[in-house]
Design a protein around this motif. Structure first.
Motif, short mmCIF file in Angstrom:
data_model
loop_
_atom_site.label_atom_id
_atom_site.label_comp_id
_atom_site.label_asym_id
_atom_site.label_seq_id
_atom_site.Cartn_x
_atom_site.Cartn_y
_atom_site.Cartn_z
N ASN A 1 0.85 -1.19 0.00
CA ASN A 1 0.00 0.00 0.00
C ASN A 1 0.90 1.25 0.00
O ASN A 1 0.99 1.95 1.00
CB ASN A 1 -0.92 -0.02 1.23
CG ASN A 1 -1.98 1.04 1.15
OD1 ASN A 1 -2.37 1.46 0.06
ND2 ASN A 1 -2.45 1.50 2.29
N PRO A 2 1.54 1.54 -1.13
CA PRO A 2 2.51 2.64 -1.16
C PRO A 2 1.86 4.00 -0.97
O PRO A 2 0.71 4.21 -1.36
CB PRO A 2 3.15 2.51 -2.54
CG PRO A 2 2.20 1.73 -3.35
CD PRO A 2 1.42 0.87 -2.42
N ASP A 3 2.61 4.92 -0.38
CA ASP A 3 2.14 6.29 -0.20
C ASP A 3 2.29 7.10 -1.48
O ASP A 3 1.57 8.07 -1.70
CB ASP A 3 2.89 6.97 0.94
CG ASP A 3 2.56 6.34 2.28
OD1 ASP A 3 1.39 6.00 2.50
OD2 ASP A 3 3.47 6.16 3.10
N PHE A 4 3.25 6.72 -2.32
CA PHE A 4 3.46 7.43 -3.58
C PHE A 4 3.94 6.44 -4.63
O PHE A 4 4.81 5.61 -4.37
CB PHE A 4 4.51 8.54 -3.43
CG PHE A 4 4.79 9.27 -4.72
CD1 PHE A 4 3.94 10.28 -5.14
CD2 PHE A 4 5.86 8.92 -5.51
CE1 PHE A 4 4.18 10.94 -6.35
CE2 PHE A 4 6.11 9.57 -6.71
CZ PHE A 4 5.27 10.59 -7.13
N THR A 5 3.35 6.54 -5.82
CA THR A 5 3.84 5.78 -6.97
C THR A 5 3.83 6.70 -8.18
O THR A 5 3.03 7.65 -8.25
CB THR A 5 2.96 4.55 -7.29
OG1 THR A 5 1.62 4.99 -7.57
CG2 THR A 5 2.96 3.54 -6.17
N ALA A 6 4.69 6.44 -9.11
CA ALA A 6 4.67 7.14 -10.39
C ALA A 6 5.07 6.15 -11.46
O ALA A 6 6.08 5.45 -11.32
CB ALA A 6 5.62 8.33 -10.39
N GLU A 7 4.23 6.05 -12.47
CA GLU A 7 4.51 5.15 -13.58
C GLU A 7 5.81 5.55 -14.27
O GLU A 7 6.58 4.71 -14.71
CB GLU A 7 3.35 5.17 -14.57
CG GLU A 7 3.48 4.16 -15.67
CD GLU A 7 2.24 4.14 -16.54
OE1 GLU A 7 2.38 4.47 -17.73
OE2 GLU A 7 1.16 3.81 -16.02
N ARG A 8 6.02 6.86 -14.33
CA ARG A 8 7.22 7.37 -15.01
C ARG A 8 7.63 8.69 -14.37
O ARG A 8 6.82 9.60 -14.24
CB ARG A 8 6.92 7.55 -16.49
CG ARG A 8 8.08 7.84 -17.37
CD ARG A 8 7.57 7.86 -18.82
NE ARG A 8 8.60 8.15 -19.75
CZ ARG A 8 9.32 7.25 -20.39
NH1 ARG A 8 9.08 5.97 -20.20
NH2 ARG A 8 10.26 7.60 -21.23
N VAL A 9 8.88 8.77 -13.98
CA VAL A 9 9.48 10.01 -13.46
C VAL A 9 10.63 10.35 -14.39
O VAL A 9 11.54 9.55 -14.57
CB VAL A 9 10.01 9.83 -12.02
CG1 VAL A 9 10.67 11.11 -11.53
CG2 VAL A 9 8.91 9.40 -11.08
N GLN A 10 10.55 11.51 -15.02
CA GLN A 10 11.63 11.96 -15.90
C GLN A 10 12.25 13.20 -15.25
O GLN A 10 11.55 14.18 -14.98
CB GLN A 10 11.10 12.32 -17.28
CG GLN A 10 10.56 11.13 -18.04
CD GLN A 10 9.86 11.56 -19.31
OE1 GLN A 10 8.73 12.03 -19.26
NE2 GLN A 10 10.54 11.39 -20.44
#
Length: 170
Positions: A77-86
């Motif tokens: 149960n992550p607090d933050f996810t990003a499919e893509r960070v550039q």
């Protein structure tokens, strides 16, 4: 008994320089091949030093930018996810200047309880940045968010906000 002819000093020097050159080339190639692993360990190690569990999958890493998939917090149960960070950056001497950050499909899970906002495991990091904000003269990066989502748990029930955003020139 015949004495072996001594190797001329110039030839020995060339051989030593060739061996050193090959060793430097092999080390440079090994670093280049391992650059994604090194970048991942640097990012997750920095977060770990702040007491924040994370996982990063580096997709690209070079002299002017990096691209990764990112998860911060509990894997279940992550607090933050990003499919893509550039992240676009420039090397300035011994420091790095971030010029742009683009987040694709980031999801932040936060809560508001008794009027207090919490971003979970990110709270200590946010507090650290609040105590030491960037210098006023520091260049501010362009920040772009595509398909962002805020999942907010409140005293009144869950709230889900979605948006795109652009912060340019501070």
């Amino acid at each position: 008994m015949t004495d072996a002819k001594p190797t001329p000093p110039r030839r020995t020097l060339r051989l030593i320089l060739a061996v050193i050159g090959v060793a430097i080339l092999v080390a440079a190639l090994a670093l280049y091949a391992a650059r994604k692993v090194i970048a991942r360990e640097a990012l997750t190690g920095w977060l770990q030093s702040k007491g924040i569990a994370s996982e990063a999958e580096i997709q690209a890493f070079g002299l002017t930018g990096a691209t990764a998939r990112l998860r911060i917090g509990d894997p279940a149960n992550p607090d933050f996810t990003a499919e893509r960070v550039q992240v676009g950056y420039a090397l300035r001497g011994f420091s790095v200047e971030v010029g742009s950050v683009r987040l694709t499909r980031p999801v932040l899970r936060a809560s508001v309880r008794a009027g207090r906002l919490s971003a979970g495991v990110l709270d200590p990091l946010i507090e650290e940045f609040r105590r030491r904000p960037p210098r006023p003269e520091a260049k501010k990066p362009r920040i772009e968010i595509d398909d962002g989502e805020l999942r907010l748990a409140t005293d009144y029930g869950p709230v889900r906000l979605t948006a795109d955003a652009l912060v340019n020139d501070g």
